[in-house]
Write an enzyme that holds these catalytic residues in place. Structure first.
Site, mmCIF file in Angstrom:
data_model
loop_
_atom_site.group_PDB
_atom_site.id
_atom_site.type_symbol
_atom_site.label_atom_id
_atom_site.label_comp_id
_atom_site.label_asym_id
_atom_site.label_seq_id
_atom_site.Cartn_x
_atom_site.Cartn_y
_atom_site.Cartn_z
ATOM 1 N N ARG A 1 -15.894 -30.623 -26.869
ATOM 2 C CA ARG A 1 -14.594 -30.963 -26.287
ATOM 3 C C ARG A 1 -13.417 -30.574 -27.179
ATOM 4 O O ARG A 1 -12.358 -30.219 -26.686
ATOM 5 C CB ARG A 1 -14.533 -32.446 -25.927
ATOM 6 C CG ARG A 1 -15.494 -32.817 -24.801
ATOM 7 C CD ARG A 1 -15.267 -34.226 -24.277
ATOM 8 N NE ARG A 1 -13.959 -34.364 -23.671
ATOM 9 C CZ ARG A 1 -12.915 -34.919 -24.243
ATOM 10 N NH1 ARG A 1 -13.013 -35.441 -25.457
ATOM 11 N NH2 ARG A 1 -11.763 -34.969 -23.626
ATOM 12 N N TYR B 1 -19.108 -36.649 -21.786
ATOM 13 C CA TYR B 1 -18.918 -35.200 -21.898
ATOM 14 C C TYR B 1 -19.265 -34.652 -23.271
ATOM 15 O O TYR B 1 -18.719 -33.622 -23.678
ATOM 16 C CB TYR B 1 -17.482 -34.802 -21.494
ATOM 17 C CG TYR B 1 -17.123 -35.329 -20.113
ATOM 18 C CD1 TYR B 1 -17.743 -34.799 -18.981
ATOM 19 C CD2 TYR B 1 -16.235 -36.368 -19.940
ATOM 20 C CE1 TYR B 1 -17.468 -35.298 -17.718
ATOM 21 C CE2 TYR B 1 -15.947 -36.880 -18.682
ATOM 22 C CZ TYR B 1 -16.561 -36.339 -17.577
ATOM 23 O OH TYR B 1 -16.280 -36.836 -16.331
ATOM 24 N N CYS C 1 -21.704 -20.932 -36.149
ATOM 25 C CA CYS C 1 -21.100 -19.688 -36.611
ATOM 26 C C CYS C 1 -19.833 -19.362 -35.830
ATOM 27 O O CYS C 1 -19.753 -18.340 -35.141
ATOM 28 C CB CYS C 1 -22.115 -18.567 -36.489
ATOM 29 S SG CYS C 1 -23.597 -18.954 -37.401
ATOM 30 N N GLU D 1 -13.997 -43.470 -9.027
ATOM 31 C CA GLU D 1 -15.127 -42.788 -9.658
ATOM 32 C C GLU D 1 -14.933 -42.618 -11.161
ATOM 33 O O GLU D 1 -14.828 -41.494 -11.651
ATOM 34 C CB GLU D 1 -15.299 -41.410 -9.012
ATOM 35 C CG GLU D 1 -15.425 -41.439 -7.509
ATOM 36 C CD GLU D 1 -15.455 -40.041 -6.904
ATOM 37 O OE1 GLU D 1 -14.550 -39.233 -7.193
ATOM 38 O OE2 GLU D 1 -16.390 -39.764 -6.156
ATOM 39 N N PRO D 2 -14.885 -43.708 -11.908
ATOM 40 C CA PRO D 2 -14.701 -43.555 -13.350
ATOM 41 C C PRO D 2 -15.976 -43.045 -14.025
ATOM 42 O O PRO D 2 -17.069 -43.520 -13.709
ATOM 43 C CB PRO D 2 -14.406 -44.995 -13.817
ATOM 44 C CG PRO D 2 -15.097 -45.864 -12.808
ATOM 45 C CD PRO D 2 -15.023 -45.119 -11.499
ATOM 46 N N GLY D 3 -15.848 -42.058 -14.874
ATOM 47 C CA GLY D 3 -16.975 -41.595 -15.685
ATOM 48 C C GLY D 3 -16.674 -41.925 -17.136
ATOM 49 O O GLY D 3 -17.231 -42.857 -17.720
ATOM 50 N N ARG D 4 -15.709 -41.180 -17.670
ATOM 51 C CA ARG D 4 -15.299 -41.364 -19.057
ATOM 52 C C ARG D 4 -14.954 -42.821 -19.387
ATOM 53 O O ARG D 4 -15.333 -43.337 -20.438
ATOM 54 C CB ARG D 4 -14.059 -40.490 -19.306
ATOM 55 C CG ARG D 4 -13.543 -40.495 -20.719
ATOM 56 C CD ARG D 4 -12.136 -39.871 -20.747
ATOM 57 N NE ARG D 4 -12.029 -38.725 -19.866
ATOM 58 C CZ ARG D 4 -12.244 -37.463 -20.244
ATOM 59 N NH1 ARG D 4 -12.543 -37.194 -21.484
ATOM 60 N NH2 ARG D 4 -12.144 -36.477 -19.380
ATOM 61 N N TYR E 1 -11.093 -28.258 -25.157
ATOM 62 C CA TYR E 1 -9.864 -28.868 -24.620
ATOM 63 C C TYR E 1 -8.868 -29.239 -25.700
ATOM 64 O O TYR E 1 -7.907 -29.945 -25.414
ATOM 65 C CB TYR E 1 -10.173 -30.189 -23.904
ATOM 66 C CG TYR E 1 -11.250 -30.183 -22.877
ATOM 67 C CD1 TYR E 1 -11.172 -29.350 -21.763
ATOM 68 C CD2 TYR E 1 -12.332 -31.040 -22.986
ATOM 69 C CE1 TYR E 1 -12.163 -29.384 -20.807
ATOM 70 C CE2 TYR E 1 -13.322 -31.074 -22.029
ATOM 71 C CZ TYR E 1 -13.228 -30.237 -20.941
ATOM 72 O OH TYR E 1 -14.208 -30.281 -19.989
HETATM 73 C C1 LIG Z 1 -15.203 -35.577 -13.137
HETATM 74 C C2 LIG Z 1 -15.000 -36.346 -11.918
HETATM 75 C C3 LIG Z 1 -14.866 -37.729 -11.997
HETATM 76 C C4 LIG Z 1 -14.892 -38.487 -13.283
HETATM 77 O O1 LIG Z 1 -13.855 -38.159 -14.138
HETATM 78 P P1 LIG Z 1 -13.614 -39.038 -15.448
HETATM 79 O O2 LIG Z 1 -12.480 -38.359 -16.118
HETATM 80 O O3 LIG Z 1 -14.877 -38.961 -16.261
HETATM 81 O O4 LIG Z 1 -13.329 -40.425 -15.001
HETATM 82 C C5 LIG Z 1 -14.711 -38.435 -10.815
HETATM 83 N N1 LIG Z 1 -14.692 -37.802 -9.623
HETATM 84 C C6 LIG Z 1 -14.830 -36.463 -9.523
HETATM 85 C C7 LIG Z 1 -14.794 -35.853 -8.187
HETATM 86 C C8 LIG Z 1 -14.977 -35.696 -10.658
HETATM 87 O O5 LIG Z 1 -15.091 -34.374 -10.541
#
Ligand SMILES: *Cc1c(COP(=O)(O)O)cnc(C)c1O
Length: 463
Positions: free
Chosen positions: A360, A421, A391, A320-323, A364
């Site tokens: 971010r 993000y 501010c 599940e890649p997002g970033r 973070y």
């Molecule tokens: C946030 C999340 C992701 C994606 O994370 P990345 O750091 O963006 O790759 C995948 N799976 C689950 C369950 C998440 O909560």
């Protein structure tokens, strides 16, 4: 010859204050391909371009701050992930990193699946035509309404996150005469961040059901008994911005051990495992992310080896890649408003956005890079901190970076790798108008999420 506009600011060769930086780069005009999306370049006269369009033109047409998303790069990354994992695995893009209807259509066209974790994300996905069976629904506290919607839409899987939810989803599915495909999210006692991972006996956080103490095995026992559920596998997500595969290795091993225990107890081999997302990207030139094919190879080898050892058929893997897909595809373009040299410290360069479009750094301590984008400069490097207009003194976009010493009000600066993000976590702090997302491809730019207007802000304020 370079002229320095701010003689009081620290210079190359000075003793510099403490910070997250190394020596200034040899050439400030060079755009490191690791942190910039693939169609970004500089023209002969020094202007940064994306998809063949100069940022000066983009700023004129769309204003600043704005996110510019390199559509060709986004699609290429989707294909790279899909190709690397092949037909025997599934890639789910994590929508929380950045979701819009255009993005959903691109994912659909490029053959990816989609993770959502709220009713809002689900609506966006369905509205843009993502087939429900390609959607996975996540979250540690999905509302009854959200579960009902997901079940009725026919999502491909719901990832169960608690004992209460096992019963809730089963009940909702059964009352509609459905058998909902589900996975159980477990915590494997591994937490990974960037270059290290920490193995803990007990994961002190809100997500998932612990393997420790037999909790996850009990969750499987309950899920297998309920008619409304079809338990298809186990899910584990160990962290974010990870470069080191060792955490995934421990996670995969522990998940496979659970699969073996389930087979021993119930005579059932669960057909799928999901190893989550969290793969790191380059925010600065110091980061060295792995390519999707290396990740795919490493994960598949780990799972195959562990399954062989346990005498199990190798399950279907999903990730599940997002970033790692959207992060590198966009940069934020800002206009410089003020430049304030602090003697012996650094120069504060204020831009027209800030923590409302990129939280971010404040949240973070994330690191970013920055480049002067509207022109090239051969002025010497100047230690800078790019700050916003909010501010809060913590309103920092780029904590430590070198900009040419002649950076001045009216210049455009670009912060790369803001695709993930940033817009999705943007806020209206100080009644800021959230910036637009503009997709750029082959010499054409189009707004995919428009800039907020003052009317948008006032529309919600009904008092
Ligand atoms: C946030 C999340 C992701 C994606 O994370 P990345 O750091 O963006 O790759 C995948 N799976 C689950 C369950 C998440 O909560």
């Amino acid at each position: 010859m370079s002229r320095s506009a701010h003689p009081a600011g620290p210079r190359h060769g000075d003793v510099l204050p403490e910070g997250h930086y190394t020596a200034p780069p040899a050439d400030l005009n060079r755009l490191d391909e690791k942190v910039w999306s693939r169609t970004v370049a500089r023209t002969a006269d020094g202007v940064v371009t994306v998809g063949g369009i100069e940022v000066t033109r983009l700023a004129e047409e769309f204003g600043t701050p704005a996110y510019f998303l390199d559509e060709a790069d986004f699609r290429a990354r989707c294909r790279a992930w899909a190709d690397a994992f092949g037909p025997d695995a599934d890639v789910f893009y994590a929508g929380k990193a950045f979701l819009s209807r255009a993005v959903v259509r691109w994912l659909k066209e490029e053959g990816l699946n989609l993770d959502v974790c709220s009713g809002g994300e689900l609506v966006c996905a369905l509205d843009a035509g993502m087939p429900a069976e390609r959607i996975a629904f996540h979250g540690n506290n999905k509302s009854t309404e959200e579960i009902e919607r997901a079940v009725e839409a026919g999502v491909g899987r719901i990832v169960l996150d608690s004992f209460q939810e096992i019963v809730r989803v089963a009940h909702i599915a059964q009352s509609r005469g459905r058998r909902q495909r589900v996975q159980i999210r477990v915590t494997v006692g591994v937490e990974a961040h960037t270059h290290e991972f920490i193995a803990t006996a007990h994961e002190d956080q809100k997500f998932g059901i612990a393997l420790a103490g037999g909790q996850a095995a009990e969750a499987v026992r309950r899920a297998l008994k309920l008619d409304g559920l079809e338990l298809i596998g186990i899910h584990s997500h160990i962290g974010s911005q990870i470069f080191d595969m060792a955490g995934f290795e421990v996670s995969a091993r522990r998940v496979v051990q659970l699969l073996a225990a389930v087979r021993d107890e119930h005579g059932v081999e669960l057909p799928e495992i999901d190893l989550g997302g969290g793969l790191g990207i380059a925010y600065t030139s110091d980061d060295d992310p792995r390519e999707p094919h290396e990740i795919a190879k490493a994960l598949s080898e780990i799972v195959t080896r562990e399954c062989e050892a346990a005498g199990l058929r190798t399950p279907r893997i999903s990730v599940e890649p997002g970033r790692a897909i959207v992060g590198p595809t966009a940069f934020t373009l800002y206009e410089v408003g003020t430049v304030k040299p602090l003697e012996g410290l650094r120069t504060y360069v204020s831009v027209d956005g800030g923590m409302s479009d990129n939280i971010r750094t404040a949240l973070y301590d994330a690191e970013y890079s920055v480049a002067l984008a509207s022109r090239a400069s051969d002025a010497e490097p100047m230690l800078s901190r790019v700050v916003g207009k909010h501010c809060e003194s913590g309103d920092i976009v780029v904590r430590d970076a070198f900009l040419p010493a002649d950076v001045a009000p009216g210049d455009l600066v670009a912060v790369p790798a803001t695709g993930a993000y940033c817009r999705s976590m943007a806020s209206n702090y100080n009644h800021a108008l959230r910036p637009p997302v503009v997709a750029v491809r082959d010499g054409e730019a189009r707004v995919i999420v428009r800039r907020e207007t003052e009317e948008d802000l006032l529309r919600l304020d009904v008092g």
